[in-house]
Design a protein around this motif. Structure first.
Motif, PDB file in Angstrom:
ATOM      1  N   ALA A  75      67.997   4.296 -14.161  1.00  0.00           N
ATOM      2  CA  ALA A  75      67.580   4.931 -15.425  1.00  0.00           C
ATOM      3  C   ALA A  75      68.549   4.510 -16.512  1.00  0.00           C
ATOM      4  CB  ALA A  75      67.561   6.450 -15.293  1.00  0.00           C
ATOM      5  N   LEU A  76      68.010   4.043 -17.639  1.00  0.00           N
ATOM      6  CA  LEU A  76      68.825   3.681 -18.791  1.00  0.00           C
ATOM      7  C   LEU A  76      68.768   4.839 -19.781  1.00  0.00           C
ATOM      8  CD1 LEU A  76      68.760   0.253 -20.648  1.00  0.00           C
ATOM      9  CD2 LEU A  76      69.291   2.406 -21.775  1.00  0.00           C
ATOM     10  N   ILE A  77      69.931   5.415 -20.093  1.00  0.00           N
ATOM     11  CA  ILE A  77      69.995   6.576 -20.987  1.00  0.00           C
ATOM     12  C   ILE A  77      70.803   6.214 -22.231  1.00  0.00           C
ATOM     13  CG2 ILE A  77      70.674   8.986 -21.247  1.00  0.00           C
ATOM     14  CD1 ILE A  77      70.433   9.316 -18.239  1.00  0.00           C
ATOM     15  N   SER A  78      70.178   6.356 -23.402  1.00  0.00           N
ATOM     16  CA  SER A  78      70.862   6.087 -24.677  1.00  0.00           C
ATOM     17  C   SER A  78      70.230   6.987 -25.737  1.00  0.00           C
ATOM     18  CB  SER A  78      70.708   4.612 -25.056  1.00  0.00           C
ATOM     19  OG  SER A  78      71.353   4.350 -26.285  1.00  0.00           O
ATOM     20  N   ASN A 133      70.952  18.735 -23.783  1.00  0.00           N
ATOM     21  CA  ASN A 133      70.579  18.837 -22.361  1.00  0.00           C
ATOM     22  C   ASN A 133      70.607  17.499 -21.613  1.00  0.00           C
ATOM     23  OD1 ASN A 133      70.106  21.611 -22.703  1.00  0.00           O
ATOM     24  ND2 ASN A 133      67.964  21.275 -23.251  1.00  0.00           N
ATOM     25  N   ILE A 134      71.231  16.483 -22.209  1.00  0.00           N
ATOM     26  CA  ILE A 134      71.202  15.180 -21.541  1.00  0.00           C
ATOM     27  C   ILE A 134      72.081  15.156 -20.295  1.00  0.00           C
ATOM     28  CG2 ILE A 134      73.063  14.088 -22.870  1.00  0.00           C
ATOM     29  CD1 ILE A 134      69.744  12.523 -21.583  1.00  0.00           C
ATOM     30  N   VAL A 135      73.206  15.887 -20.307  1.00  0.00           N
ATOM     31  CA  VAL A 135      74.081  15.919 -19.127  1.00  0.00           C
ATOM     32  C   VAL A 135      73.339  16.538 -17.947  1.00  0.00           C
ATOM     33  CG1 VAL A 135      76.168  16.956 -18.154  1.00  0.00           C
ATOM     34  CG2 VAL A 135      76.235  15.924 -20.432  1.00  0.00           C
ATOM     35  N   LEU A 191      77.329   7.218 -23.101  1.00  0.00           N
ATOM     36  CA  LEU A 191      78.149   6.908 -21.934  1.00  0.00           C
ATOM     37  C   LEU A 191      79.393   7.791 -21.903  1.00  0.00           C
ATOM     38  CD1 LEU A 191      78.683   4.955 -19.506  1.00  0.00           C
ATOM     39  CD2 LEU A 191      79.971   3.537 -21.113  1.00  0.00           C
ATOM     40  N   SER A 192      80.027   7.968 -23.043  1.00  0.00           N
ATOM     41  CA  SER A 192      81.239   8.795 -23.102  1.00  0.00           C
ATOM     42  C   SER A 192      80.933  10.236 -22.736  1.00  0.00           C
ATOM     43  CB  SER A 192      81.847   8.742 -24.513  1.00  0.00           C
ATOM     44  OG  SER A 192      82.245   7.431 -24.833  1.00  0.00           O
ATOM     45  N   ALA A 206      81.499  14.313 -18.599  1.00  0.00           N
ATOM     46  CA  ALA A 206      80.977  15.442 -17.822  1.00  0.00           C
ATOM     47  C   ALA A 206      80.986  15.148 -16.324  1.00  0.00           C
ATOM     48  CB  ALA A 206      79.555  15.770 -18.286  1.00  0.00           C
ATOM     49  N   GLY A 207      81.558  13.998 -15.957  1.00  0.00           N
ATOM     50  CA  GLY A 207      81.651  13.658 -14.537  1.00  0.00           C
ATOM     51  C   GLY A 207      80.406  13.014 -13.962  1.00  0.00           C
ATOM     52  N   VAL A 208      79.492  12.566 -14.818  1.00  0.00           N
ATOM     53  CA  VAL A 208      78.273  11.901 -14.340  1.00  0.00           C
ATOM     54  C   VAL A 208      78.582  10.420 -14.154  1.00  0.00           C
ATOM     55  CG1 VAL A 208      75.865  11.345 -14.846  1.00  0.00           C
ATOM     56  CG2 VAL A 208      76.828  13.535 -15.601  1.00  0.00           C
ATOM     57  N   PRO A 209      78.376   9.865 -12.964  1.00  0.00           N
ATOM     58  CA  PRO A 209      78.638   8.433 -12.773  1.00  0.00           C
ATOM     59  C   PRO A 209      77.642   7.602 -13.577  1.00  0.00           C
ATOM     60  CG  PRO A 209      77.568   9.384 -10.831  1.00  0.00           C
ATOM     61  CD  PRO A 209      77.906  10.531 -11.740  1.00  0.00           C
ATOM     62  N   ALA A 210      78.165   6.715 -14.414  1.00  0.00           N
ATOM     63  CA  ALA A 210      77.294   5.914 -15.275  1.00  0.00           C
ATOM     64  C   ALA A 210      77.936   4.553 -15.502  1.00  0.00           C
ATOM     65  CB  ALA A 210      77.070   6.626 -16.605  1.00  0.00           C
TER      66      ALA A 210
END
Length: 510
Positions: free
Chosen positions: A5-8, A14-16, A36-37, A42-46
């Motif tokens: 999934a590409l998230i930008s 609520n994105i986290v 990305l930051s 928030a500790g989400v691997p990306a």
């Protein structure tokens, strides 16, 4: 194979939580810049986008996702062996989901003192390109543009209830979203270039609410607003009390606001079926409402009232004595709200009334097309008038003529308005001939027509309307002039000592 999934996103609401849900479902996350930051914080691997493209973000972020490693992964048809082979040959991995919302162009435009440079920098390029690529390939890629869809998407993924129809609905929303975005940009550039009627004209509106029905119960309807508001508008009004507005309520309320915009002194307007049934101007808003009410105490029943000053307790008591659908004002005092909210069925709206948008266009649909025109913002002042008769209007007559001229502008054509003491006393609307409209207005005014003034939205094709006015006791007339038979009307006025002035401006309202 692990899904990607590409998230930008610019709107990080609520994105986290959404990204965490995707990771739990086995997705690998690719992301850019600020998103990305936020995710990594928030500790989400990306994974950073430049690790996928092998090319750094450049030009202050203007170029980061415009790359074959991204768009190849989005546009490849999974059912096409040749596409999959080309992905392998070029070491491109498929992307299964795109989560993108765009630079805040609308919000940037609405900021006070915003510079042109800021506006231009908030035109998103990479975002719409990714959205369009993913939406075109909706059979293989899920595309997400609305944070409001996050929960339903996670639920559908967990329940394994994703299907082609689900993908297509998300893609359809994307194309509506990018069309809306591009329309706002196009219209911004129209204002910059000053072009009035370009070769194509694109408009966009955002949904305010679904309506129970349209003009009649068998018609479906919804209310949409212009996403960029530049002046007083019903679409930005705040409803303080009462049930939802209906289609006809909205039409009438809009008409009331448009009429009220003509007047600066304390003024009240009562509207029925988009025509004013009473307009009154007074020393106070309470006086103005009483004058508007007395202009036509029958037609105002079940109507809409708009006032251009705060509603105080005295005015609220007057308003509460009759049945009204809606009361619109810039504000209501605490006591006024207490009084009016005792009535369950009345709707109370507050709206900005100090700014009038003079730049917007009026759109009217016809079968297979649309008519577009600038709004009727024509204003006449005393020094614009030409006295056509031997007698010059008195100061009091002139004040009432200008008052009536502002009113007749908002009455359906053919239109005649009689006024006296800054009060409409007779309104003839929507008639097939002008003398018919005059007779209706005169009949409504009755004996009160004696000493009144008359306004006509267009010229008199013959002298019969003037003759009816004279018989009723009208002493002064305002009309555009320009008929081949103007002299007939002038002669009749001169014979009876009536003053008549020309505006040189017509106010047809169809």
């Amino acid at each position: 194979m692990k899904k990607r999934a590409l998230i930008s996103v610019s709107d990080k609401q609520n994105i986290v939580e959404f990204a965490i849900g995707l990771v739990e479902l086995g997705y690998e996350i690719i992301s850019t810049g600020g998103t990305l930051s936020v995710l990594q914080g928030a500790g989400v691997p990306a994974t950073a986008i430049d690790q996928v493209t092998g090319f750094p973000e450049i030009l202050d972020g203007r170029v980061k996702t415009l790359h074959p490693m991204i768009h190849g992964g989005l546009l490849a048809k999974r059912s096409n062996p040749d596409h999959l082979m080309q992905l392998g040959d070029n070491h491109i991995e498929p992307i299964d989901m795109v989560v993108v919302n765009l630079y805040p162009f609308k919000q940037t435009l609405e900021r006070d003192g915003v510079s042109k440079e800021d506006i231009i920098e908030n035109i998103d390029i990479g975002g719409p390109t990714m959205l369009r690529s993913a939406a075109k390939n909706f059979a293989d890629v899920m595309v997400v543009v609305d944070p409001g869809d996050y929960d339903s998407i996670l639920e559908a993924l967990r329940n394994d209830s994703i299907n082609l129809e689900f993908h297509q609905k998300l893609a359809a929303k994307v194309f509506r979203h990018t069309a809306n975005y591009d329309a706002m940009i196009a219209n911004y550039f129209l204002t910059q270039t000053g072009e009035k009627f370009p070769e194509t004209y694109t408009v966009t509106y955002e949904k305010v609410q679904s309506l129970r029905y349209g003009e009649n119960p068998h018609q479906e309807a919804a209310f949409y607003k212009n996403p960029i508001q530049n002046g007083m508008s019903l679409a930005t009004a705040k409803q303080l009390h009462g049930k939802e507005l209906s289609y006809n309520n909205i039409q009438d309320a809009n008409a009331a606001i448009e009429i009220l915009a003509e007047y600066g002194e304390p003024t009240a307007v009562a509207v029925k079926h988009m025509n004013p049934c009473g307009i009154g101007m007074g020393e106070s808003i309470s006086d103005a409402f009483l004058i508007a009410f007395e202009a036509d105490p029958i037609s105002i029943f079940g109507g809409i009232v708009a006032l251009n000053r705060e509603v105080d307790s005295q005015t609220a008591e007057q308003l509460s004595d009759i049945f009204l659908e809606i009361v619109i004002a810039p504000s209501f005092s605490e006591k006024a709200l207490e009084i009016l909210t005792r009535k369950k069925n009345i709707r109370l709206l507050s709206t900005e009334m100090s700014k009038k948008d003079a730049t917007s266009y009026k759109l009217t649909t016809v079968d297979g097309g649309v008519l577009i025109q600038s709004r009727d913002n024509g204003v006449i002042k005393e020094n614009n008038l030409v006295v056509a008769t031997e007698r010059i209007p008195s100061e009091e007559e002139m004040n009432n003529l200008l008052f009536a001229w502002k009113a007749v502008k908002h009455v359906k054509s053919n239109a005649i308005v009689l006024a006296k003491n800054k009060q409409t006393i007779g309104v003839g609307a929507g008639q097939m001939n002008r003398v018919g409209a005059a007779r209706i207005a005169i009949e409504q005014a009755g004996e009160n027509a004696i000493g009144s003034v008359m306004a006509s939205d267009a010229f008199f094709p013959m002298s019969d309307t003037v003759e009816e006015a004279i018989k009723a006791g009208v002493t002064a007339i305002i009309q555009p002039g320009g008929s081949k038979r103007d002299q007939d009307s002038i002669d009749v006025c001169n014979q009876h000592g009536i003053a008549m002035v020309y505006t040189g401006m017509r106010h047809f309202k169809h």
